[in-house]
Design an enzyme around this catalytic site. Structure first.
Site, short mmCIF file in Angstrom:
data_model
loop_
_atom_site.label_atom_id
_atom_site.label_comp_id
_atom_site.label_asym_id
_atom_site.label_seq_id
_atom_site.Cartn_x
_atom_site.Cartn_y
_atom_site.Cartn_z
N TYR A 90 3.50 16.96 -10.42
CA TYR A 90 3.61 15.51 -10.26
C TYR A 90 2.24 14.90 -9.98
CZ TYR A 90 4.71 10.95 -8.26
OH TYR A 90 4.75 9.60 -8.00
N SER A 116 0.30 4.75 -11.22
CA SER A 116 -0.04 6.09 -10.73
C SER A 116 0.59 6.22 -9.35
CB SER A 116 -1.56 6.26 -10.68
OG SER A 116 -1.92 7.53 -10.18
N LYS A 166 -0.05 12.09 -12.19
CA LYS A 166 -0.56 10.83 -11.65
C LYS A 166 -2.07 10.72 -11.81
CE LYS A 166 2.62 9.33 -11.81
NZ LYS A 166 3.19 8.05 -12.21
#
Length: 316
Positions: free
Chosen positions: A202, A172, A206
């Site tokens: 993005y 992550s 994650k």
């Protein structure tokens, strides 16, 4: 330590206590590293950061055969040992399935899976082969599917290991903290996705990484699977090639660490005896346990994302 202090310490971590010398012998272990041709993935395979130098059989799963073969040669020069190429494009569910089938035709057991590949803030018009947001489709959905397809080998790896464990480590980032929730309308292309923009998309991917890693832990933990997720740190790699923010060059020099640091936390989660019972945990630089985004701990959100992922891969 307050949460704000904890966040700051992820940018300016103390000197690592876990090093390459602490990785145990991996003779007889089979490992897969996704995105292993550049950046953090390449360092995970290199001798000083140790899977090959600790005698694991390593598959480098990457999209570009040319780049992967170059990386494999670099690793061979450094270690005298050869990684094996596995063609994998995580932005295509068909490619993910083909790669998993290829691996399973060669190996019956998998002991270490590093879900490391990723894409960061690409142009907003880029989507996956199946029409998903490129970042969520690659970073989260692609890895979900790859892990599920490889689960028979992981379960066999756990059964055959001396500690009766197989490990899945998902990369992550600090970005998991920077999003409030999953915007379900943004996961496929459309107005909601474009409105969010590449940076938020993005961060969302994650958060998805942590949620899925925790669901793997919940669903397979009693079968010997240890699933963790990590923030590998602010690392100087080509992952940031799309960033054009003014002053980024100076910021990268001040805040980004050399790439060899990037594998420390992954390898700690994936190989250390200290993390063998760390199922579902989140690790940060360098090799420390921490709490992820509180949203990542929401069981209902985890269940919903897992179900969404299952629905997307049906029929592939």
């Amino acid at each position: 330590m307050g949460q704000a202090t904890s966040y700051i310490s992820q940018f300016f971590p103390a000197k690592p206590k876990f090093t390459a010398a602490d990785v145990p012998d991996l003779t007889g272990k089979v490992a897969v590293v996704t995105g292993g041709n550049t950046g953090i993935g390449k360092e995970t395979v290199k001798a000083r950061i140790v899977l090959l130098s600790r005698n694991a059989k390593v598959y480098l799963a990457a999209r570009s055969k040319t780049k992967a073969e170059s990386a494999i040669q670099d690793v061979h020069t450094a270690t005298g040992k050869m990684a094996l190429f596995l063609e994998l494009d995580l932005s295509s569910l068909a490619s993910v399935k083909k790669a998993a089938e290829e691996f399973l035709s060669k190996e019956t057991k998998l002991h270490l899976l590093f879900n490391n590949a990723g894409v960061m803030v690409p142009p907003i018009n880029e989507v996956t082969a199946d029409g998903y947001d490129l970042q969520f489709g690659t970073n989260a959905l692609g890895h979900f599917y790859f892990t599920e397809l490889l689960m028979p080998a992981l379960l066999a790896g756990a059964t055959s290991s001396s500690d009766k464990k197989a490990r899945v480590v998902t990369t992550s980032s600090f970005g998991n903290y920077l999003i409030k929730d999953i915007n379900w309308d943004s996961l496929k292309d459309g107005p909601a996705r474009k409105k969010m923009g590449p940076q938020a998309l993005y961060h969302q991917s994650k958060l998805g990484n942590v949620l899925i890693a925790r669901e793997v832990a919940k669903r397979y933990g009693d079968k010997g699977i240890v699933s963790t997720s990590v923030n590998p740190g602010n690392i100087r790699t080509d992952l940031s090639r799309y960033i054009t923010t003014p002053g980024w060059g100076l910021v990268s020099k001040l805040l980004l660490y050399p790439v060899n640091y990037g594998a420390i936390t992954q390898l700690y989660a994936g190989t250390s005896p200290q993390t063998v019972d760390a199922n579902g945990k989140f690790f940060v630089p360098w090799a420390r346990e921490a709490q992820p985004n509180p949203k990542a701990l929401d069981p209902e959100l985890g269940e919903r994302l897992w179900k969404w992922c299952e629905d997307q891969v049906k029929g592939h």
